[in-house]
Scaffold this active site. Structure first.
Site, PDB file in Angstrom:
ATOM      1  N   GLU A  41       0.842  -1.206   0.000  1.00  0.00           N
ATOM      2  CA  GLU A  41       0.000   0.000   0.000  1.00  0.00           C
ATOM      3  C   GLU A  41       0.869   1.245   0.000  1.00  0.00           C
ATOM      4  OE1 GLU A  41      -2.616  -0.584   3.346  1.00  0.00           O
ATOM      5  OE2 GLU A  41      -3.944  -1.747   2.075  1.00  0.00           O
ATOM      6  N   GLU A  55      -5.585  -7.633  -1.586  1.00  0.00           N
ATOM      7  CA  GLU A  55      -6.122  -7.913  -0.252  1.00  0.00           C
ATOM      8  C   GLU A  55      -7.607  -7.633  -0.331  1.00  0.00           C
ATOM      9  OE1 GLU A  55      -4.349  -5.747   3.041  1.00  0.00           O
ATOM     10  OE2 GLU A  55      -2.346  -6.158   2.266  1.00  0.00           O
TER      11      GLU A  55
HETATM   12  C1  IPT Z   1      -4.202  -3.036   4.918  1.00  0.00           C
HETATM   13  C2  IPT Z   1      -2.770  -3.558   5.006  1.00  0.00           C
HETATM   14  O1  IPT Z   1      -2.148  -3.755   3.776  1.00  0.00           O
HETATM   15  C3  IPT Z   1      -2.653  -4.801   5.819  1.00  0.00           C
HETATM   16  O2  IPT Z   1      -1.320  -5.000   6.156  1.00  0.00           O
HETATM   17  C4  IPT Z   1      -3.498  -4.710   7.020  1.00  0.00           C
HETATM   18  O3  IPT Z   1      -3.056  -3.638   7.763  1.00  0.00           O
HETATM   19  C5  IPT Z   1      -4.932  -4.566   6.616  1.00  0.00           C
HETATM   20  O4  IPT Z   1      -5.155  -3.631   5.624  1.00  0.00           O
HETATM   21  C6  IPT Z   1      -5.841  -4.243   7.751  1.00  0.00           C
HETATM   22  O5  IPT Z   1      -5.931  -5.338   8.568  1.00  0.00           O
HETATM   23  S1  IPT Z   1      -4.432  -1.386   5.544  1.00  0.00           S
HETATM   24  C7  IPT Z   1      -5.876  -0.670   4.826  1.00  0.00           C
HETATM   25  C8  IPT Z   1      -7.116  -1.376   4.989  1.00  0.00           C
HETATM   26  C9  IPT Z   1      -5.998   0.670   5.408  1.00  0.00           C
END
Ligand code: IPT
Length: 952
Positions: A190, A278
């Site tokens: 990110e 994700e």
């Molecule tokens: C995103 C991240 O990439 C991951 O590492 C983890 O932090 C996850 O989401 C949340 O659990 S952060 C994003 C949703 C702001």
């Protein structure tokens, strides 16, 4: 179609770039080498299209490598064909130049397991990972390295190259291109704020130089421009998108519905697959609602509507569901402002490795996604028009096969209405009026024009779970909501023979179409033979009965299993199906296997079976018996914190004399008292200040930064003056120049003019902030004392500081840098099983404010061949002012925060827990009030199955 660079080019690059050689343990390639490629539709392996359906797993959140296999087998059994793995830099490196990849850190072993199980891997080594873990995965020592983290600054560059020097050779030798499992490599995480394209470019040059030749990906997110890294300097081959449509609003699982968007993954490059890097599969418990609420927030209804919509609307063929299994932020792994010890995440597989209704939904969708091959190459297509505009459709079609995938849901995605209507559907086999129903929060992906094994599926209003050729016929499982009508049309050259073996199914034949009509209920079975096609056994289930099936792909063909809690793997040996499965209760077990199989054995024990009219083997399995765990008795107790006494000898502690810091946050007073600046990065830290009173001192003014939920305790001349909450973050003035403020009045007479006085302060470090904004201001926030002064006097204070024994030079490299801090008992090894506590007090006494330890041992002999996840349970009513570090056999398995977090159960994972032997439990209680007695805790079985994996 792109071909990724060959091994040779990667090696050449390594030579040109002078890549640092790390001794590579020559691991034999796990299997044949393959070529990985991709185009706008999908990844390919040796030219064959792959729909990559992965779940996220964090090995560092399960300190028991044997149990990695359990989780990975469960991930695989849910229909995932891959895992997405973060690698945690700080977990492996306590000090610059020092790296550990052994024991619970043996990621080579992890990657070997994925190969043995046939799971693809998306490797995500950061260097930054976020992940709600301390420093977002950056090692705490990096806070002392000059240069902005996550930039091309030379200081940071040298540091991250060191990490990749050590990790990349391990990942490289496990690539699909070398016979391994790693199919893609994600750089950064990110990376959307304060971006530095040169850094992204150099990072990829480094990765290539290290021999990575699979496609490089990145997960863009919310904070920045989604189109980042799709073109121009720093672009990656396959840019992906992170999507969390449900937000983290766990307190309101019933009313929250997509506040963070529709969750349709955007296409970022025309020449690369759409990658849902994700996709939300759980949530952080930001508001302390408890993870069951997070599980509801992201439950089956959400999964049905959002995941299926995304599959059809985006055409993505690469998915990473975050998390498949969350696990435990044991030791000092949590990033404290977002999470507490448990990282259960409300995931499909619970922290104690149990399966949930979310798991069932993953199975329904995952089996479908990885069975129906035409889904790997689709383009948007005209969708059949519903007669009722309350129903919404969208469609994709495979341009080569004509197979259509039609999403059916509510037009108003939030609607929970019950709507029945008809689709006017032009399929490649003709035009049909197809009845459909959408009841409640639901969405379906219906398929038309599909060559299902040797069959021709014209269309179905049921969804496909999976199908396979088994025993000389096609076996297919379809499903729909309990009580909903369904219809399926199959094409034949002549009327086939239809036998309804079970359930109520009507059939009719006209113009080559065999039409089956039924109501989804239980499990109907239809045998269809003749008609110019191979025989078909069609199993028509409800969503629930469909989810009871396990698809096990073996060297001897596909086997379907029904009735066990889990099916891990199978073989057919000499007419016997040898099944590895978990059994949770007594009941039927049914196996659809090759004709040659006549017998069944589960976990090596024979199960008596007979042949059913469906041609399957049916038998009975016996569930586990109840397991009684011992009560925790015979505690021994010891009060510590000698550091609070004025006479304590701190002459060997580190002098805190620095007047400058590398942190962008400047201290309120000098000297700098930040614990990191003196090499103490994790856990509790002690300060002792010495001054000669003038007599005019009225109070002690302190500031401490601990991270959320942290406290600090203060003594002067051995007298406890109280505690204060630590700050979370000091921003640049004037925003918050005074975080974690505590003023401690000096009672009259406590210090005497001219007589040396001693201040003792115990400060918690709850973990380090992440670096989501890539600006250092967040990540390089200090921990420990931020300011200290005497009100009413200018008497100078000289300070000494003590954290974990050895600081960056670990006293206990096996348990690693995040296991212990600087409590007296931790420094003296009171948490370790080998410590002799014979002299400790037997009777519990109310402990004074400060630190008190309680130890006991218990013997376990869990039944062999069982899996009994054990938790340590604290009472429902928490004791305010009491926080407890929990050490099992020396491993810090978590911190109980009393009324500061909703967590009551702490996972004691097998492997750390001796399941057949003696265990030592040590509780270090930090008490700010001094009113509490020993915590009342008990062992509880979080589940019992026959099965599991062997755990050493
Ligand atoms: C995103 C991240 O990439 C991951 O590492 C983890 O932090 C996850 O989401 C949340 O659990 S952060 C994003 C949703 C702001």
């Amino acid at each position: 179609m792109h071909r990724t660079r060959t091994l040779l080019i990667a090696l050449l690059l390594a030579l040109v770039a002078g890549g640092v050689a790390t001794p590579v343990v020559a691991a034999p390639p796990a299997g044949p080498r393959h070529e990985v490629g991709y185009d706008r539709h999908s990844l390919t392996v040796d030219g064959r299209r792959i729909l990559l359906w992965t779940g996220e797993f964090h090995y560092f959140r399960l300190p028991s490598p044997d149990l990695w296999r359990d989780v990975l087998e469960k991930v695989k059994a849910a229909g995932f064909n891959g895992v997405s793995l973060y690698f945690h830099w700080g977990y492996h490196s306590p000090k610059p130049g020092v790296y550990d990849f052994t024991g619970v850190r043996d990621v080579d072993r992890l990657l070997r397991m994925t190969e043995e199980l046939g799971l693809y891997v998306v490797a995500r080594p950061g260097p930054y990972i976020n992940a709600e873990t301390t420093g977002g995965g950056l090692p705490a020592w990096l806070k002392q390295v000059p240069g902005r983290a996550r930039s091309s600054d030379p200081g940071y560059t040298a540091a991250y190259r060191e990490w990749l020097d050590h990790l990349d050779p391990i990942i490289a030798r496990h690539q699909v291109t070398r016979g391994g499992s790693v199919i893609a490599y994600n750089v950064e995480n990110e990376y959307g704020a304060n971006v530095d394209p040169l850094y992204m470019e150099q990072l990829q040059e480094k990765v290539r130089a290290d021999g990575i030749d699979v496609p490089v990906t990145h997960n863009n997110c919310c904070g920045g421009d989604l189109a980042n890294w799709s073109s121009g300097q720093g672009a990656v081959q396959i840019p992906g998108v992170d999507d969390y449509p449900q937000s983290f609003d766990c307190p309101h699982p019933d009313t929250t519905w997509g506040p963070w968007g529709a969750g349709v993954t955007r296409r970022l490059r025309d020449d690369a697959p759409v990658y849902a890097a994700e996709y939300q599969a759980g949530a952080i418990d930001l508001a302390d609602a408890g993870y069951e609420k997070c599980r509801q927030l992201t439950g089956p209804d959400y999964m049905k509507v959002f995941y299926k919509t995304n599959v059809v609307a985006s055409g993505a063929t690469m998915f990473g569901y975050y998390m498949a299994y969350g696990g435990t932020s044991w030791g000092w792994l949590p990033q404290p402002n977002d999470v507490y010890t448990s990282y259960d995440y409300g995931a499909a597989i619970t922290e104690t490795r149990g399966l949930t209704t979310k798991y069932d939904e993953f199975k329904r969708q995952g089996y479908f996604a990885t069975t129906v091959a035409p889904l790997t190459k689709t383009d948007p297509a005209a969708a059949p028009v519903p007669a009722d505009p309350a129903v919404h459709t969208a469609a994709r079609a495979n341009p080569d096969t004509g197979t259509q995938f039609v999403l059916v849901g509510h037009t108003d995605r939030a609607s929970a209405a019950d709507v029945t209507t008809t689709l006017d559907w032009s399929t490649s086999d003709g035009r049909y009026q197809v009845p459909v129903r959408v009841d409640g929060r639901d969405a379906k992906i219906l398929v038309a024009g599909y060559d299902l094994g040797g069959q021709r599926l014209v269309w179905s209003s049921s969804e496909i779970l999976t199908h396979a050729p088994i025993g000389g016929r096609d076996v297919a499982v379809f499903h729909g909501r309990d009580g909903e009508d369904g219809s399926t049309v199959l094409r034949y050259s002549s009327p086939p023979t239809v036998r309804v073996l079970e359930g109520a199914v009507r059939s009719s034949f006209a113009s080559g179409d065999l039409r089956l009509d039924y109501r989804h209920s239980g499990l109907a079975r239809v045998s269809i033979t003749g008609g110019g096609r191979p025989p078909l056994l069609l199993l028509l289930g409800t969503d629930e009965t469909a989810a009871q099936f396990w698809r096990v792909d073996t060297g001897d063909g596909t086997i379907l299993v029904r009735g066990t809690e889990l099916a891990r793997s199978a073989r057919v040996l000499g007419g016997t199906v040898q099944l590895r499965a978990d059994v949770a209760e007594t009941g039927d077990v049914e196996v659809f296997a090759p004709d040659s199989a006549r017998r069944l054995a589960i976990g090596g024990s024979p199960v008596r079976v007979g042949r059913t009219p469906s041609g399957s083997l049916l038998g009975k399995v016996t569930g586990p018996h109840a397991v009684v765990l011992p009560a925790l008795t015979d505690w021994r107790h010891r009060v510590e914190a000698p550091e609070a006494a004025p006479g304590f000898d701190d002459s060997r502690w580190t002098k805190a004399e620095r007047t400058t810091t590398g942190s962008p946050i400047k201290p309120r007073t000098l000297p700098v008292l930040y614990s990191d600046d003196y090499g103490f990065h994790h856990g509790n830290v002690w300060y002792r200040g010495h001054f000669t009173p003038t007599g005019s001192e009225t109070s002690l003014a302190l500031n401490a930064i601990t991270g959320k939920r942290g406290v600090y305790l203060v003594w002067v001349n051995g007298r406890y003056l109280g505690s204060a909450n630590g700050g979370v973050q000091a921003d640049s003035e004037p925003v918050n120049p005074d975080p974690g403020r505590g003023d401690f009045a000096l009672p009259p007479g406590l210090v005497k003019p001219g007589e040396p006085a001693t201040i003792s302060v115990l400060v918690e470090n709850m973990g380090h902030n992440d670096d989501w904004t890539a600006d250092d201001v967040r990540f390089k926030q200090p921990r420990g004392l931020f300011g200290a002064s005497l009100a009413g006097s200018g008497a100078p204070i000289s300070w000494r500081v003590q954290g974990a024994a050895g600081g960056e030079d670990l006293a206990d490299p096996v348990r690693g840098p995040l296991n212990t801090g600087g409590l007296y008992g931790e420094r003296a090894g009171w948490h370790l099983p080998e410590y002799a506590d014979r002299t400790w007090q037997r009777a519990d006494v109310p402990s004074p404010p400060g630190v008190t330890w309680h130890r006991t041992t218990f013997r376990l002999d869990l039944p062999r061949g069982y899996d009994v996840p054990v938790v340590l349970r604290f009472p429902a009513t928490a004791r305010p002012g009491q926080r407890v570090l929990i050490f099992l056999n020396g491993w810090n398995v978590g911190q109980h925060l009393g009324d500061q977090s909703p967590q009551r159960d702490y996972s004691l994972p097998g492997g750390v827990l001796a399941e057949h032997g003696t265990n030592t439990l040590a509780l270090a209680v930090i008490d700010t009030d001094g009113t509490a007695t020993a915590p009342v805790v008990s062992l509880v079985a979080a589940g019992v199955v026959r099965g599991g994996v062997p755990v050493r």
